[in-house]
Design a protein around this motif. Structure first.
Motif, short mmCIF file in Angstrom:
data_model
loop_
_atom_site.label_atom_id
_atom_site.label_comp_id
_atom_site.label_asym_id
_atom_site.label_seq_id
_atom_site.Cartn_x
_atom_site.Cartn_y
_atom_site.Cartn_z
N SER A 73 0.85 -1.19 0.00
CA SER A 73 0.00 0.00 0.00
C SER A 73 0.88 1.24 0.00
CB SER A 73 -0.91 0.02 1.23
OG SER A 73 -0.14 0.12 2.42
N GLU A 74 0.42 2.26 -0.68
CA GLU A 74 1.20 3.49 -0.74
C GLU A 74 1.01 4.31 0.53
OE1 GLU A 74 2.00 7.31 -3.71
OE2 GLU A 74 0.14 6.17 -3.87
N LEU A 75 2.09 4.92 0.98
CA LEU A 75 2.01 5.88 2.07
C LEU A 75 1.96 7.26 1.44
CD1 LEU A 75 2.17 6.50 5.14
CD2 LEU A 75 4.65 6.64 4.87
N PRO A 76 0.81 7.94 1.50
CA PRO A 76 0.66 9.21 0.77
C PRO A 76 1.32 10.38 1.50
CG PRO A 76 -1.35 8.71 1.93
CD PRO A 76 -0.43 7.54 2.18
N LEU A 77 2.60 10.22 1.79
CA LEU A 77 3.35 11.26 2.49
C LEU A 77 4.58 11.64 1.69
CD1 LEU A 77 3.48 10.15 6.24
CD2 LEU A 77 2.23 12.09 5.31
N ARG A 78 4.82 12.95 1.58
CA ARG A 78 6.08 13.43 1.02
C ARG A 78 6.97 13.99 2.12
NH1 ARG A 78 5.87 15.60 -4.18
NH2 ARG A 78 6.02 17.75 -3.46
N ARG A 119 11.77 13.68 5.70
CA ARG A 119 11.27 13.06 4.46
C ARG A 119 11.54 11.55 4.43
NH1 ARG A 119 10.11 17.57 1.29
NH2 ARG A 119 11.41 19.40 1.70
N PRO A 120 10.46 10.76 4.40
CA PRO A 120 10.61 9.32 4.16
C PRO A 120 10.38 9.02 2.67
CG PRO A 120 8.43 9.78 5.08
CD PRO A 120 9.10 11.11 4.82
N LYS A 121 11.43 8.67 1.97
CA LYS A 121 11.31 8.33 0.54
C LYS A 121 11.18 6.81 0.44
CE LYS A 121 13.86 10.40 -2.74
NZ LYS A 121 12.97 10.80 -3.86
N LEU A 122 9.95 6.35 0.21
CA LEU A 122 9.70 4.91 0.18
C LEU A 122 10.11 4.30 -1.15
CD1 LEU A 122 7.85 5.74 2.67
CD2 LEU A 122 6.57 3.68 2.10
N ARG A 127 5.66 9.56 -5.84
CA ARG A 127 5.22 10.73 -5.08
C ARG A 127 6.39 11.45 -4.41
NH1 ARG A 127 0.30 12.16 -2.83
NH2 ARG A 127 -0.61 10.22 -3.57
N THR A 128 7.41 10.69 -4.01
CA THR A 128 8.52 11.30 -3.27
C THR A 128 9.74 11.58 -4.14
OG1 THR A 128 9.28 9.10 -2.56
CG2 THR A 128 7.79 10.30 -1.08
N ALA A 129 9.58 11.47 -5.46
CA ALA A 129 10.63 11.92 -6.37
C ALA A 129 10.39 13.40 -6.66
CB ALA A 129 10.61 11.12 -7.66
N PHE A 130 11.42 14.21 -6.52
CA PHE A 130 11.27 15.65 -6.72
C PHE A 130 11.99 16.07 -7.99
CE2 PHE A 130 10.04 15.43 -2.35
CZ PHE A 130 9.19 16.51 -2.16
N SER A 231 15.61 11.30 5.38
CA SER A 231 16.47 12.48 5.41
C SER A 231 15.71 13.62 6.07
CB SER A 231 16.89 12.89 3.99
OG SER A 231 15.76 13.35 3.25
N THR A 232 16.45 14.63 6.47
CA THR A 232 15.83 15.86 6.95
C THR A 232 16.55 17.04 6.32
OG1 THR A 232 15.10 17.10 8.90
CG2 THR A 232 17.26 16.07 9.04
N ASP A 233 15.81 18.10 6.06
CA ASP A 233 16.43 19.32 5.54
C ASP A 233 16.00 20.50 6.41
OD1 ASP A 233 13.90 20.25 3.54
OD2 ASP A 233 14.30 18.10 3.51
#
Length: 311
Positions: A73-78, A119-122, A127-130, A231-233
């Motif tokens: 299942s996708e985690l809809p978080l960026r 940022r959790p990049k699953l 969704r989490t590719a920028f 990661s964190t920014d």
């Protein structure tokens, strides 16, 4: 910690970014990683209670557990910010190694500007590719003369497989590109950015930090590993009122201070040099007040708009 401030300044001025290796002892990252693990544990229990998983995956290491929980299942978080607002984050923002690395670029008086992201990049999450972007594309045209340094901190080792950052050297010298948001809310430039410069990957290990400006093009690709790229920014500025600059720069930097306050971001705080530092409790109190004021302004704005619609 030994480094050549002059060389760091030269590299940053030339490229718009600087990688500083081994700035943060790995042990100093453990409190935040532990807090993340605790929050992932709470998330796992919620998923189990909702019948969305049948295993808590408690034995999996940091970086693997959240991926296993969302394998189907996708985690809809960026970004996942508020659960990690705590003493651990406060300590990292105020870390002496980060402050020392910032001094060649921001001077002796440095402040956190109130803006951070966890940022959790699953794995395999589009969704989490920028896409490549300048942070000032999100802030607005009025921010282009401000100098904001993002400190990007990997909480796992990162490379081209699991989604390290890509940066275009020298792009901080370009103008602010016209852009618009896509369906995921990402800013996408109207111009082909890669026709102007070539993105380079920045592999990093735990303890390394990457510094770049709000005008530097950067982005990340899809995580193709089997673990989460955490990661964190964190964003830093020269402490307002402690430096001289042109009217244009001062206006741009005041615009950013006002914008973050308007949006209810966390309270800024001095991390080095002149000014009063804040304990975590003081920072929390100021941040809660700031967020309450922002909500009140938004509520008032909606009320005024509704009254106007009825008149």
């Amino acid at each position: 910690m030994l480094w050549d401030d002059g060389l760091m300044q030269t590299v940053y001025d030339r490229d718009g970014f600087e990688v500083v290796r081994g700035v943060i002892p790995v042990g100093d990252l453990e409190p935040l990683r532990d807090r993340i693990s605790d929050q992932v544990g709470l998330h796992a229990k919620q998923l189990l209670d909702e019948g969305k998983v049948d295993d808590l995956f408690e034995d999996l290491p940091f970086g693997k557990r959240l991926a296993a929980l969302h394998a189907k299942s996708e985690l809809p978080l960026r970004q996942w910010n508020e659960p990690f607002f705590g003493p651990e984050l406060h300590a990292l923002i105020n870390h002496s190694g980060i402050a020392e690395a910032l001094e060649p670029h921001l001077g002796s008086n440095v402040s956190f500007n109130g803006d951070y992201h966890l940022r959790p990049k699953l794995p395999d999450s589009e969704r989490t590719a920028f896409p490549l972007h300048q942070d000032s594309q999100y802030y607005g045209q009025a921010s282009r003369r401000a100098h904001i340094v993002t400190v990007w901190i990997p909480l796992v080792d990162v490379d081209e497989t699991n989604g390290c950052l890509y940066v275009i050297p020298g792009s901080h010298e370009w103008e602010l590109f016209g852009s618009a948001r896509d369906e995921l809310g990402n800013m996408r430039s109207f111009e082909d950015v890669e026709a102007r410069g070539t993105p380079v990957p920045i592999p990093m290990a735990l303890g390394d930090i990457l510094l770049f400006s709000n005008m530097t093009f950067h982005g990340s690709k899809v995580n193709r590993s089997n673990g989460v790229r955490w990661s964190t920014d964190i964003r830093y500025i020269r402490t307002p009122g402690t430096y001289d600059a042109s009217d244009e720069v001062l206006a741009s930097e005041k615009y950013m201070v006002d914008l973050l306050a308007k949006n209810g971001r966390h309270a800024p705080m001095v991390v080095r040099g002149d000014g009063t530092s804040s304990s975590f409790d003081q920072w929390k109190e100021k941040s809660e007040l700031r967020q309450t004021e922002a909500k009140t302004r938004r509520s008032h704005s909606k009320t005024t708009s509704t009254i106007g619609d009825k008149s």
